[in-house]
Scaffold this motif. Structure first.
Motif, PDB file in Angstrom:
ATOM      1  N   THR A 109      17.927 -11.538 -23.259  1.00 15.88           N
ATOM      2  CA  THR A 109      18.647 -12.210 -24.344  1.00 15.88           C
ATOM      3  C   THR A 109      19.818 -11.354 -24.838  1.00 15.88           C
ATOM      4  O   THR A 109      20.890 -11.884 -25.150  1.00 15.88           O
ATOM      5  CB  THR A 109      17.689 -12.544 -25.501  1.00 15.88           C
ATOM      6  OG1 THR A 109      16.684 -13.431 -25.015  1.00 15.88           O
ATOM      7  CG2 THR A 109      18.422 -13.221 -26.655  1.00 15.88           C
ATOM      8  N   SER A 134      17.587 -16.596 -29.660  1.00 12.38           N
ATOM      9  CA  SER A 134      16.831 -16.709 -28.406  1.00 12.38           C
ATOM     10  C   SER A 134      16.326 -18.141 -28.258  1.00 12.38           C
ATOM     11  O   SER A 134      15.776 -18.706 -29.189  1.00 12.38           O
ATOM     12  CB  SER A 134      15.636 -15.759 -28.428  1.00 12.38           C
ATOM     13  OG  SER A 134      14.824 -16.011 -27.292  1.00 12.38           O
ATOM     14  N   ASP A 149      15.771 -20.640 -21.707  1.00 12.92           N
ATOM     15  CA  ASP A 149      14.639 -19.704 -21.619  1.00 12.92           C
ATOM     16  C   ASP A 149      13.418 -20.517 -21.216  1.00 12.92           C
ATOM     17  O   ASP A 149      12.924 -21.351 -21.988  1.00 12.92           O
ATOM     18  CB  ASP A 149      14.428 -19.027 -22.977  1.00 12.92           C
ATOM     19  CG  ASP A 149      13.324 -17.961 -22.931  1.00 12.92           C
ATOM     20  OD1 ASP A 149      12.419 -18.060 -22.064  1.00 12.92           O
ATOM     21  OD2 ASP A 149      13.353 -17.040 -23.765  1.00 12.92           O
ATOM     22  N   GLU A 183      16.885 -17.432 -18.589  1.00 11.88           N
ATOM     23  CA  GLU A 183      15.825 -16.429 -18.688  1.00 11.88           C
ATOM     24  C   GLU A 183      14.553 -17.027 -18.094  1.00 11.88           C
ATOM     25  O   GLU A 183      14.300 -18.205 -18.209  1.00 11.88           O
ATOM     26  CB  GLU A 183      15.597 -16.037 -20.156  1.00 11.88           C
ATOM     27  CG  GLU A 183      16.851 -15.421 -20.785  1.00 11.88           C
ATOM     28  CD  GLU A 183      16.615 -14.893 -22.192  1.00 11.88           C
ATOM     29  OE1 GLU A 183      15.567 -14.282 -22.457  1.00 11.88           O
ATOM     30  OE2 GLU A 183      17.510 -15.102 -23.048  1.00 11.88           O
TER      31      GLU A 183
HETATM   32 MG    MG Z   1      14.812 -13.387 -24.298  1.00  7.85          MG
END
Ligand code: MG
Ligand code: ATP
Length: 149
Positions: A45, A64, A84, A111
């Motif tokens: 991040t 995030s 993510d 991510e």
């Molecule tokens: Mg992260």
């Protein structure tokens, strides 16, 4: 002058992670996919935040996306998706996220990209962060096409 992106980068502190993101940020264009892997707290991040802020040209808030899974940024320099997949519950969710649209119309930072399996575009740039003492080492793999910065 652009140079091939190295296969390993020593990142002794967060400033080094940010510097790497600032170097990559200006070379990205729509369709580029950056896969950011590594364990919890590896700096994925941090890297994505610095890259998005660089493309925004301002220290905009970049939370995030752990719980929202996706945050999108409509920037003058193009759209960025910050994804993510840690909490992705199944492959069915991948289509619901609309990632195919991102791959076609945006710069996509992902991510936990391993959650995508074969859905990760093969020309993605993979950056895997590994902890090394108090710092990190980034292992970089270019996928099916060369990347320069
Ligand atoms: Mg992260
Ligand atoms: N090169 C570095 N050296 C030391 N610390 C770093 C480095 N890069 C980032 N950090 C620190 O690592 C911590 C965790 O970073 P971050 O939240 O970006 O991890 P993450 O990989 O996104 O984790 P998660 O898997 O939970 O999303 C932050 O406190 C950040 O300051």
């Amino acid at each position: 002058m652009s140079a091939p992106i190295p296969t390993t980068l020593d990142l002794p502190d967060e400033a080094a992670t940010i510097a790497a993101a600032l170097r990559l940020a200006p070379v990205l264009t729509v369709g580029d996919v950056i896969a950011l892997s590594g364990p919890l707290g590896a700096g994925k991040t941090s890297f994505a935040r610095a890259l998005i802020q660089a493309r925004a040209g301002a220290a905009i808030e970049v939370p995030s996306p752990t719980f929202t899974l996706v945050q999108t940024y409509e920037l003058e320099t193009g759209t960025v998706w910050h994804v993510d997949l840690y909490r992705l519950s199944g492959v069915g969710d991948i289509t619901e996220l609309g990632l195919d649209e991102a791959f076609a119309t945006a710069i996509t930072l992902i991510e936990w990209p391993e959650r995508l399996g074969a859905h990760l575009p093969e020309d993605a740039l993979s950056i895997r962060f590994e902890t090394a003492g108090a710092g990190r080492i980034a292992h970089i793999a270019s996928g099916s096409r060369p990347w320069t910065w």
